[in-house]
Write a protein that holds these residues in place. Structure first.
Motif, short mmCIF file in Angstrom:
data_model
loop_
_atom_site.label_atom_id
_atom_site.label_comp_id
_atom_site.label_asym_id
_atom_site.label_seq_id
_atom_site.Cartn_x
_atom_site.Cartn_y
_atom_site.Cartn_z
N ASN A 39 0.72 -1.12 -0.16
CA ASN A 39 0.14 0.07 -0.07
C ASN A 39 1.02 1.09 -0.15
OD1 ASN A 39 -1.59 2.11 0.85
ND2 ASN A 39 -3.10 0.83 1.69
N SER A 40 1.00 2.02 -1.26
CA SER A 40 1.92 3.13 -1.23
C SER A 40 1.37 4.19 -0.49
CB SER A 40 1.89 3.59 -2.69
OG SER A 40 0.51 4.03 -3.16
N SER A 41 0.03 4.39 -0.16
CA SER A 41 -0.28 5.56 0.74
C SER A 41 0.09 5.28 2.45
CB SER A 41 -1.98 5.36 0.77
OG SER A 41 -2.62 5.79 -0.57
N LYS A 42 0.05 3.88 2.64
CA LYS A 42 0.34 3.65 3.99
C LYS A 42 2.03 3.86 4.11
CE LYS A 42 0.45 -0.09 7.50
NZ LYS A 42 0.03 -1.46 7.80
N PHE A 43 2.74 3.74 2.85
CA PHE A 43 4.04 3.80 3.02
C PHE A 43 4.54 5.14 3.30
CE2 PHE A 43 7.46 5.22 -0.14
CZ PHE A 43 8.70 4.74 0.70
N ALA A 44 3.69 6.07 2.35
CA ALA A 44 3.90 7.42 2.37
C ALA A 44 3.66 8.19 3.74
CB ALA A 44 3.06 8.26 1.58
N GLU A 45 2.70 7.67 4.31
CA GLU A 45 2.44 7.94 5.89
C GLU A 45 3.66 7.76 6.75
OE1 GLU A 45 -0.98 7.03 9.28
OE2 GLU A 45 -1.43 6.88 6.99
N LEU A 46 3.98 6.48 6.58
CA LEU A 46 5.08 6.11 7.35
C LEU A 46 6.29 6.94 6.92
CD1 LEU A 46 5.94 3.99 9.63
CD2 LEU A 46 7.09 2.60 7.77
N PHE A 47 6.72 7.14 5.82
CA PHE A 47 7.75 7.76 5.58
C PHE A 47 7.73 9.11 5.88
CE2 PHE A 47 10.52 10.47 2.66
CZ PHE A 47 11.69 9.78 2.70
N LYS A 48 6.68 9.78 5.98
CA LYS A 48 6.50 11.22 6.50
C LYS A 48 6.65 11.16 8.06
CE LYS A 48 3.57 15.26 6.52
NZ LYS A 48 2.12 15.92 6.40
N GLN A 49 6.10 10.23 8.67
CA GLN A 49 6.21 9.97 10.08
C GLN A 49 7.77 10.17 10.38
OE1 GLN A 49 3.89 6.78 12.00
NE2 GLN A 49 5.61 6.73 13.71
N PHE A 50 8.78 9.40 9.96
CA PHE A 50 9.91 9.23 10.32
C PHE A 50 10.85 10.32 9.60
CE2 PHE A 50 9.24 4.78 11.15
CZ PHE A 50 10.10 4.52 11.89
N MET A 51 10.54 10.82 8.39
CA MET A 51 11.53 11.86 7.55
C MET A 51 10.93 13.38 7.77
SD MET A 51 13.72 9.92 6.82
CE MET A 51 14.76 10.71 5.76
N GLY A 52 9.77 13.57 8.32
CA GLY A 52 9.10 14.86 8.38
C GLY A 52 8.39 15.32 7.04
N GLN A 53 8.44 14.51 5.90
CA GLN A 53 7.86 15.21 4.85
C GLN A 53 7.43 13.77 3.80
OE1 GLN A 53 10.81 17.73 2.35
NE2 GLN A 53 12.17 16.34 3.16
N PRO A 54 6.61 14.26 2.98
CA PRO A 54 6.11 13.03 1.93
C PRO A 54 7.41 12.43 1.04
CG PRO A 54 4.71 14.68 2.19
CD PRO A 54 5.70 15.25 2.80
N PRO A 55 7.24 11.27 0.83
CA PRO A 55 8.47 10.59 -0.28
C PRO A 55 8.71 11.91 -1.64
CG PRO A 55 6.96 9.02 0.23
CD PRO A 55 6.19 10.44 0.90
#
Length: 331
Positions: free
Chosen positions: A306-322
């Motif tokens: 799920n790319s949406s779930k991935f993008a949400e997790l990425f933002k949580q760690f990195m502070g911004q969307p992919p």
């Protein structure tokens, strides 16, 4: 000349050093040493503070440390503080200790180090090495000049914290943070005097009789269990695109589930799922910087359908969307 020889003996006793360590700079006020092997390299910068006391700054970027064949030295103590990363020390008598961010350890050199590792492949911290008889001589002179309050007994501190030849470990506290945080940003022109003040402050802290009650008691894991945990971690990384459950890992590696989870957290400082989440995000960030693959493709590569779930997790760690993260690296 006598003090220089003393310092050379102390540096060889450090858990991050070995006789084969290369000397990059050897000076009266500062020396730099380099460790290098197939897993990376490390740099240690040493400053003498008082006769019998020195500070070492450890900047390590490797996984495997060095083996040790040290002679027992009951009068030498080393105090280690971890700023970033994680440090694993295995003792010759059996058992290992782990230092995570902000943790403090005090070890006497009769508790011989057998091997060191850096589970996260990086470690930044400070070691303070103390030759007790030599150090006590100069500290006694200081107490005579400055009066009551500085007459602490380094031998008594060693015996209290390292009773029965043990390594004293205390997890991160505000008090530890206060003492060591300032040592990481000392102006160059103030180092000599500042080191002396901070070392005395540390001894005063360690001299508290109540400190021994804050010892961190950790569950013991055998070398066989620890090695198996490292195999599990490598297996997960090698199969990062797959979804592997904890039960599947437990069965595949014949490791009881509860013990496996506890041992992994002890070695890597994180749960298995938490560690892999962080690893997947860092791997995805690398793909975003270095490839033109779309976000959906990258999500699949790091194990997210799920790319949406991935993008949400990425933002949580990195502070911004992919997508925004990628744009920040486009010239």
């Amino acid at each position: 000349m006598e003090n220089v020889c003393l310092s050379e003996e102390l540096i060889k006793s450090q858990v991050l050093c070995a006789p084969e360590t290369k000397v990059v700079i050897h000076g009266e006020d500062c020396s730099v040493y380099k460790i290098e092997n197939e897993t990376g390299e490390g740099v240690i910068t040493r400053y003498p503070v008082f006769p019998g006391i020195e500070i070492l700054y450890n900047d390590i970027h490797m996984t495997n440390g060095v083996s040790h064949n040290e002679a027992p030295r009951p009068n030498v103590v080393e105090i280690n503080h971890c700023r970033v990363g994680r440090f694993e020390c295995e003792f010759s008598r059996g058992g290992s200790i782990y230092l995570g961010e902000g943790d403090l350890a005090v070890n006497v050199m009769t508790n011989i180090t057998n091997q060191t590792w850096f589970p996260l492949s990086h470690y930044h911290g400070i070691t303070i090495a103390v030759d007790i008889p030599v150090a006590e001589s100069i500290l006694k002179q200081l107490s005579e000049v400055m009066g009551k309050g500085l007459d602490f007994d380094l031998s008594a501190i060693r015996d209290r914290l390292c009773a029965k030849n043990s390594c004293f470990v205390m997890r991160a506290t505000d008090s530890i943070q206060h003492i060591f945080s300032e040592l990481y940003r000392v102006p160059q022109d103030l180092k000599d005097g500042y080191f002396k003040i901070k070392v005395i402050e540390l001894f005063l802290f360690l001299n508290s009789p109540e400190l021994v009650n804050k010892r961190e008691e950790r569950q013991y894991f055998s070398r066989k269990q620890i090695d198996k945990i490292k195999e599990i971690r490598q297996y997960l990384i090698d199969n990062v695109a797959q979804h592997i459950t904890l039960n599947e890992l437990s069965q595949q590696f014949n490791f009881p589930l509860t013990s496996m989870k506890l041992c992994f957290k002890e070695v890597y400082g994180s749960t298995i799922n938490g560690y892999m989440q962080a690893y997947r995000v860092q791997m995805a960030a690398k793909f975003l910087r270095e490839t033109t693959d779309c976000v959906t493709e990258i999500a699949l590569k790091v194990g997210y359908q799920n790319s949406s779930k991935f993008a949400e997790l990425f933002k949580q760690f990195m502070g911004q969307p992919p997508s925004e993260y990628r744009k920040s690296f486009v010239q």
